[in-house]
Write an enzyme that holds these catalytic residues in place. Structure first.
Site, PDB file in Angstrom:
ATOM      1  N   ARG A  72       0.849  -1.195   0.000  1.00 20.02           N
ATOM      2  CA  ARG A  72       0.000   0.000   0.000  1.00 20.02           C
ATOM      3  C   ARG A  72       0.875   1.232   0.000  1.00 20.02           C
ATOM      4  O   ARG A  72       1.918   1.271   0.656  1.00 20.02           O
ATOM      5  CB  ARG A  72      -0.903   0.019   1.239  1.00 20.02           C
ATOM      6  N   GLU A  83      -2.437   8.646  -5.157  1.00 18.48           N
ATOM      7  CA  GLU A  83      -2.824   7.968  -6.396  1.00 18.48           C
ATOM      8  C   GLU A  83      -4.033   8.668  -7.005  1.00 18.48           C
ATOM      9  O   GLU A  83      -5.014   8.888  -6.283  1.00 18.48           O
ATOM     10  CB  GLU A  83      -3.185   6.503  -6.112  1.00 18.48           C
ATOM     11  N   HIS A 135      -1.038   1.052 -10.168  1.00 19.18           N
ATOM     12  CA  HIS A 135      -1.817   0.139  -9.306  1.00 19.18           C
ATOM     13  C   HIS A 135      -2.463  -0.977 -10.157  1.00 19.18           C
ATOM     14  O   HIS A 135      -3.680  -1.188 -10.112  1.00 19.18           O
ATOM     15  CB  HIS A 135      -2.880   0.911  -8.524  1.00 19.18           C
TER      16      HIS A 135
HETATM   17  N1  LIG Z   1      -0.861  -3.702  -5.700  1.00 20.55           N
HETATM   18  C1  LIG Z   1      -2.078  -4.248  -5.734  1.00 20.55           C
HETATM   19  O1  LIG Z   1      -2.816  -4.123  -6.706  1.00 20.55           O
HETATM   20  C2  LIG Z   1      -2.549  -5.052  -4.582  1.00 20.55           C
HETATM   21  C3  LIG Z   1      -2.026  -4.869  -3.337  1.00 20.55           C
HETATM   22  N2  LIG Z   1      -2.445  -5.645  -2.307  1.00 20.55           N
HETATM   23  C4  LIG Z   1      -1.876  -5.373  -0.993  1.00 20.55           C
HETATM   24  O2  LIG Z   1      -1.106  -6.484  -0.565  1.00 20.55           O
HETATM   25  C5  LIG Z   1      -1.388  -6.711   0.801  1.00 20.55           C
HETATM   26  C6  LIG Z   1      -1.080  -8.149   1.158  1.00 20.55           C
HETATM   27  O3  LIG Z   1      -1.973  -9.026   0.489  1.00 20.55           O
HETATM   28  P1  LIG Z   1      -1.916 -10.606   0.777  1.00 20.55           P
HETATM   29  O4  LIG Z   1      -0.514 -11.094   0.678  1.00 20.55           O
HETATM   30  O5  LIG Z   1      -2.974 -11.226  -0.050  1.00 20.55           O
HETATM   31  O6  LIG Z   1      -2.362 -10.602   2.303  1.00 20.55           O
HETATM   32  P2  LIG Z   1      -1.887 -11.566   3.473  1.00 20.55           P
HETATM   33  O7  LIG Z   1      -2.725 -11.203   4.633  1.00 20.55           O
HETATM   34  O8  LIG Z   1      -1.870 -12.963   2.982  1.00 20.55           O
HETATM   35  O9  LIG Z   1      -0.367 -11.129   3.740  1.00 20.55           O
HETATM   36  C7  LIG Z   1       0.007  -9.948   4.388  1.00 20.55           C
HETATM   37  C8  LIG Z   1       1.158 -10.278   5.320  1.00 20.55           C
HETATM   38  O10 LIG Z   1       1.657  -9.065   5.864  1.00 20.55           O
HETATM   39  C9  LIG Z   1       1.967  -9.313   7.214  1.00 20.55           C
HETATM   40  N3  LIG Z   1       2.088  -8.092   8.000  1.00 20.55           N
HETATM   41  C10 LIG Z   1       1.132  -7.480   8.754  1.00 20.55           C
HETATM   42  N4  LIG Z   1       1.685  -6.439   9.413  1.00 20.55           N
HETATM   43  C11 LIG Z   1       3.000  -6.395   9.068  1.00 20.55           C
HETATM   44  C12 LIG Z   1       4.096  -5.568   9.443  1.00 20.55           C
HETATM   45  N5  LIG Z   1       3.949  -4.572  10.330  1.00 20.55           N
HETATM   46  N6  LIG Z   1       5.314  -5.820   8.904  1.00 20.55           N
HETATM   47  C13 LIG Z   1       5.483  -6.849   8.044  1.00 20.55           C
HETATM   48  N7  LIG Z   1       4.479  -7.680   7.661  1.00 20.55           N
HETATM   49  C14 LIG Z   1       3.257  -7.444   8.154  1.00 20.55           C
HETATM   50  C15 LIG Z   1       0.846 -10.249   7.681  1.00 20.55           C
HETATM   51  O11 LIG Z   1       1.196 -10.951   8.876  1.00 20.55           O
HETATM   52  C16 LIG Z   1       0.704 -11.172   6.484  1.00 20.55           C
HETATM   53  O12 LIG Z   1       1.524 -12.311   6.579  1.00 20.55           O
HETATM   54  C17 LIG Z   1      -2.870  -6.308   0.939  1.00 20.55           C
HETATM   55  O13 LIG Z   1      -3.214  -5.995   2.264  1.00 20.55           O
HETATM   56  C18 LIG Z   1      -2.978  -5.129   0.022  1.00 20.55           C
HETATM   57  O14 LIG Z   1      -2.684  -3.939   0.719  1.00 20.55           O
HETATM   58  C19 LIG Z   1      -3.356  -6.645  -2.467  1.00 20.55           C
HETATM   59  C20 LIG Z   1      -3.910  -6.865  -3.681  1.00 20.55           C
HETATM   60  C21 LIG Z   1      -3.606  -6.051  -4.828  1.00 20.55           C
HETATM   61  O1  LIG Z   2      -7.569  -5.877  -2.971  1.00 22.40           O
HETATM   62  C1  LIG Z   2      -6.736  -4.946  -2.924  1.00 22.40           C
HETATM   63  O2  LIG Z   2      -6.265  -4.527  -1.866  1.00 22.40           O
HETATM   64  C2  LIG Z   2      -6.284  -4.310  -4.172  1.00 22.40           C
HETATM   65  O3  LIG Z   2      -5.413  -3.480  -4.179  1.00 22.40           O
HETATM   66  C3  LIG Z   2      -6.921  -4.776  -5.445  1.00 22.40           C
HETATM   67  O4  LIG Z   2      -6.265  -4.241  -6.534  1.00 22.40           O
END
Ligand SMILES: NC(=O)C1=CN([C@@H]2O[C@H](COP(=O)(O)OP(=O)(O)OC[C@H]3O[C@@H](n4cnc5c(N)ncnc54)[C@H](O)[C@@H]3O)[C@@H](O)[C@H]2O)C=CC1
Ligand SMILES: O=C(O)C(=O)CO
Length: 339
Positions: free
Chosen positions: A252, A281, A300
């Site tokens: 993010r 953004e 994004h």
């Molecule tokens: N660029 C994009 O289009 C997208 C970005 N995302 C972002 O990616 C993030 C992660 O998605 P997933 O891997 O599916 O979720 P997830 O929940 O599987 O993984 C997130 C990991 O980050 C860890 N985490 C939490 N706080 C932390 C900290 N202070 N320091 C280090 N690690 C920490 C969690 O313990 C977890 O293992 C989402 O929350 C979203 O913000 C998700 C989808 C699309």
């Molecule tokens: O699910 C999210 O957090 C996304 O950024 C999708 O693009």
């Protein structure tokens, strides 16, 4: 398992007919109400037990029996507020469906940075044949063998590099697996100290972030926006990074302080940045990051893939089925991490 009595699910904003049909199949005899207006959502949520979409404080206070809220995204910053944190309902998100897609995007950025592809693409539009690190108009290898030249030093050898992942969840784990296949050395920090399956990578606790920053050639942020990660990367973190290191952010935007990052890039404190998400953004047209040679920006789109809508619907339908059957949702969110 048979459905629990008196369940009802409300969707707002409304979803299309095709997806609605799939959700109704999963819900069996439990009504799934697709609300077309905010007013309708306020009426329907009163006796609903489940909600999918954009919950607001006003909708939450109109609800009397809500036990499950599903956000449409993995990140929660636009869907979470203090009343929801305190509310006894379960909250689930859409994490876990993006891993391979975003990891592919990250490896693309790593390869671009290592091989200077971003620079060559820009030069191509000007018709410039200029090896990075070289002055001649052809590869300096032809000048004679045996000596390492600036042109060699200006291109990274991936198996000599370390990639450090901040947030080793669904996305972070897939990044680690792909990086391993490219023979990079890998590190990861996460509050949950798991082992990354298939590659047996032990993940460090977040207290070791500074160690990761000090040795990584690529620092990849794949963490969610939480109170603990907001602004996590500022001047101090950039000082700790190698002056040649690249920061890659697919988590993010708000995790990285944009002004501090701009300063670090302009002053050469870090080597480069590849950003799919930014604190602002869209990034304003006149922002200095656009014109920096060592910056790659994607709008994004790291999660864009024809597979995602399909997976999104599958995960939502499974959580609908679980709610109707009285089972906990997949991808339950630990609301206490938002205090
Ligand atoms: N660029 C994009 O289009 C997208 C970005 N995302 C972002 O990616 C993030 C992660 O998605 P997933 O891997 O599916 O979720 P997830 O929940 O599987 O993984 C997130 C990991 O980050 C860890 N985490 C939490 N706080 C932390 C900290 N202070 N320091 C280090 N690690 C920490 C969690 O313990 C977890 O293992 C989402 O929350 C979203 O913000 C998700 C989808 C699309
Ligand atoms: O699910 C999210 O957090 C996304 O950024 C999708 O693009």
């Amino acid at each position: 398992m048979t459905n629990q009595p008196n369940r009802k699910i409300v969707l707002f904003p409304p979803i299309d007919e095709k997806r609605l049909h799939v959700l109704r199949e999963s819900a069996g005899d439990v009504p799934v109400v697709n609300c077309l207006s905010d007013e309708e959502a306020h009426l329907e949520i009163a006796d609903a037990t489940g909600f999918y979409g954009k919950i607001t404080p006003s909708l939450l206070s109109a609800s009397k029996r809500l036990s499950w809220v599903q956000s449409p995204t993995a990140s929660l910053e636009h869907y979470i507020f203090p009343e929801l944190i305190e509310h006894p309902c379960q909250l689930s998100n859409m994490r876990g469906i993006f891993g391979d897609v975003i990891a592919d995007h990250v490896m693309g950025l790593v390869l671009m940075a290592a091989r200077n592809l971003h620079i060559y693409v820009r030069q191509q539009s000007e018709g410039d044949w200029l090896p990075v690190g070289g002055q001649s108009t052809h590869s300096t290898l032809f000048d004679g063998p045996g000596q390492e030249k600036d042109i060699d030093r200006a291109h990274l050898h991936l198996s000599d590099c370390t990639l450090g992942v901040v947030g080793v969840g669904g996305i972070g784990s897939e990044i680690c697996r792909r990086a391993k296949a490219f023979r990079l050395n890998i590190l990861g920090v996460d509050p949950v100290c798991r082992l990354v399956e298939e590659i047996n990578l032990p993940v460090w606790p977040t207290e070791r972030l500074d160690e990761l920053l000090a040795v990584s050639d690529f620092v990849v942020i794949a963490a969610p926006h939480t109170p603990a990660t907001e602004g996590l990367f500022g001047p101090e973190q950039f000082r700790r990074m190698k002056s040649s290191a690249w920061l890659i952010n697919v988590g993010r935007g708000v995790i990285v302080q944009l002004d501090a990052l701009t300063d670090a890039l302009q002053s050469g404190e870090i080597g480069g940045a590849a950003l799919d998400v930014l604190e602002q953004e869209p990034l304003p047209k006149n922002h200095p990051l656009w014109s920096l040679r060592n910056v790659i920006i994607t709008p994004h789109v790291a999660a864009a893939s024809p597979k995602i809508p399909e997976r999104h619907l599958e995960q939502l339908a499974e959580n609908v089925r679980r709610h109707c059957a009285g089972e906990p949702p997949l991808t339950l969110v630990d609301k206490s991490s938002w205090f």
